[in-house]
Design a protein around this motif. Sequence first.
Motif, PDB file in Angstrom:
ATOM      1  N   ALA A 260     -24.484  -9.045  30.465  1.00 35.10           N
ATOM      2  CA  ALA A 260     -23.943  -7.684  30.292  1.00 35.10           C
ATOM      3  C   ALA A 260     -23.614  -7.586  28.925  1.00 35.10           C
ATOM      4  O   ALA A 260     -23.900  -6.275  28.206  1.00 35.10           O
ATOM      5  CB  ALA A 260     -22.879  -7.393  31.268  1.00 35.10           C
TER       6      ALA A 260
ATOM      7  N   ILE B 277     -26.335  -6.626  26.547  1.00 34.31           N
ATOM      8  CA  ILE B 277     -26.929  -5.411  26.566  1.00 34.31           C
ATOM      9  C   ILE B 277     -26.060  -4.320  26.153  1.00 34.31           C
ATOM     10  O   ILE B 277     -26.459  -3.438  25.560  1.00 34.31           O
ATOM     11  CB  ILE B 277     -27.167  -4.799  28.028  1.00 34.31           C
ATOM     12  CG1 ILE B 277     -28.304  -6.000  28.807  1.00 34.31           C
ATOM     13  CG2 ILE B 277     -27.489  -3.588  28.246  1.00 34.31           C
ATOM     14  CD1 ILE B 277     -29.674  -5.750  28.325  1.00 34.31           C
TER      15      ILE B 277
ATOM     16  N   GLU C 162     -35.499  -9.048  34.917  1.00 32.88           N
ATOM     17  CA  GLU C 162     -34.458  -9.876  34.823  1.00 32.88           C
ATOM     18  C   GLU C 162     -34.767 -11.248  34.897  1.00 32.88           C
ATOM     19  O   GLU C 162     -34.331 -12.296  34.415  1.00 32.88           O
ATOM     20  CB  GLU C 162     -33.517  -9.423  35.950  1.00 32.88           C
ATOM     21  CG  GLU C 162     -32.772  -8.353  35.734  1.00 32.88           C
ATOM     22  CD  GLU C 162     -31.296  -8.117  36.567  1.00 32.88           C
ATOM     23  OE1 GLU C 162     -31.453  -8.677  37.635  1.00 32.88           O
ATOM     24  OE2 GLU C 162     -30.154  -7.900  35.973  1.00 32.88           O
TER      25      GLU C 162
ATOM     26  N   THR D 173     -27.845   0.496  28.919  1.00 33.31           N
ATOM     27  CA  THR D 173     -26.468   0.196  29.104  1.00 33.31           C
ATOM     28  C   THR D 173     -25.778   0.716  30.206  1.00 33.31           C
ATOM     29  O   THR D 173     -24.883   0.166  30.881  1.00 33.31           O
ATOM     30  CB  THR D 173     -25.845   0.580  27.809  1.00 33.31           C
ATOM     31  OG1 THR D 173     -26.408  -0.081  26.604  1.00 33.31           O
ATOM     32  CG2 THR D 173     -24.199   0.076  27.650  1.00 33.31           C
TER      33      THR D 173
ATOM     34  N   GLU E  21     -26.457  -1.339  33.305  1.00 30.03           N
ATOM     35  CA  GLU E  21     -26.166  -2.659  33.230  1.00 30.03           C
ATOM     36  C   GLU E  21     -24.516  -2.471  33.370  1.00 30.03           C
ATOM     37  O   GLU E  21     -23.940  -3.355  34.241  1.00 30.03           O
ATOM     38  CB  GLU E  21     -26.144  -3.387  31.638  1.00 30.03           C
ATOM     39  CG  GLU E  21     -26.241  -4.723  31.774  1.00 30.03           C
ATOM     40  CD  GLU E  21     -27.086  -5.829  32.645  1.00 30.03           C
ATOM     41  OE1 GLU E  21     -26.835  -6.754  33.223  1.00 30.03           O
ATOM     42  OE2 GLU E  21     -27.957  -5.031  32.880  1.00 30.03           O
TER      43      GLU E  21
ATOM     44  N   ASN F 175     -22.601  -4.203  36.613  1.00 25.81           N
ATOM     45  CA  ASN F 175     -21.572  -5.448  36.515  1.00 25.81           C
ATOM     46  C   ASN F 175     -20.015  -5.098  36.131  1.00 25.81           C
ATOM     47  O   ASN F 175     -19.220  -5.526  35.602  1.00 25.81           O
ATOM     48  CB  ASN F 175     -22.061  -5.992  35.106  1.00 25.81           C
ATOM     49  CG  ASN F 175     -23.492  -6.771  35.219  1.00 25.81           C
ATOM     50  OD1 ASN F 175     -23.311  -7.839  35.721  1.00 25.81           O
ATOM     51  ND2 ASN F 175     -24.293  -6.447  34.599  1.00 25.81           N
TER      52      ASN F 175
END
Length: 268
Positions: free
Chosen positions: A44, A47, A105, A199, A202, A206
Amino acid sequence: MPLLLTAILLGIVEGLTEFLPVSSTGHLILASEIFGYQADQWAAFNIIIQLGAILAVVVLYWRTFWAVAQGMLKGEKISWRFAMNILIAFMPAAIIGLALHSYIEVLLGAPEVVAVALVLGGIAILVLERIIKDHDVVGVAEIPAGRAVAIGFIQCLAMIPGVSRSGASIMGALALGVERRTAAEFSFFLAIPTMLGATTVEMWKNKTALATSQVGWGLIAVGFVVSFIVALVVIRWFVGIVSRHGFQPFAWYRIIFGSLALIWLLAR
């Protein structure tokens, strides 16, 4: 390696490589192998700090964006074409990226794929530089809508780590008749919605882990600032290099670095 030092090093790598046709994601993946940190803990982070590099584009080209915004308010067609070209070129990445997110991923954990993609991408750049001669489109607003969409689809090749988002979009633009400086700047501008979208996804995915992980918002802030400062310098340098020498220096770098990385990965 101390967490703060890792954050600084990754910020430097991101700022150096985000806008060069050498693959920032690929370099960050290889960095996890070289520096020996746990890549999944920093996924994360890698990114989100891209926003620092994106902010550098906004700062360096703020006059362009301001002029476009004013022109759009005044109903100027050239300003609307500028904005629409960025938007329609972004759409393929948004749609395909969401659809193939889980597959992408999986590839992010394959450093050998990165090394091979670096080499093949470098060869592709050398070939394209040699065979592409005609560049009839000058200026982002002058790119025909059909070509802008095509550049957007070509950019999606960068979902394979090591291909390079900037490299795919720039070389795609060149192949479609866009001159070098315009191709580079279109890639810069296209990075803004592309990276903002990546972003956002992500951060949402997360949000819980970022609040509790060792690699939290403090380290992200460090990486963000470092990538911003480095990208400010790199963007100006890159445009100058491209205007004078084209993209061949970056192609040879990809081939040499990718080959060395592949040899090291296979031999360890």
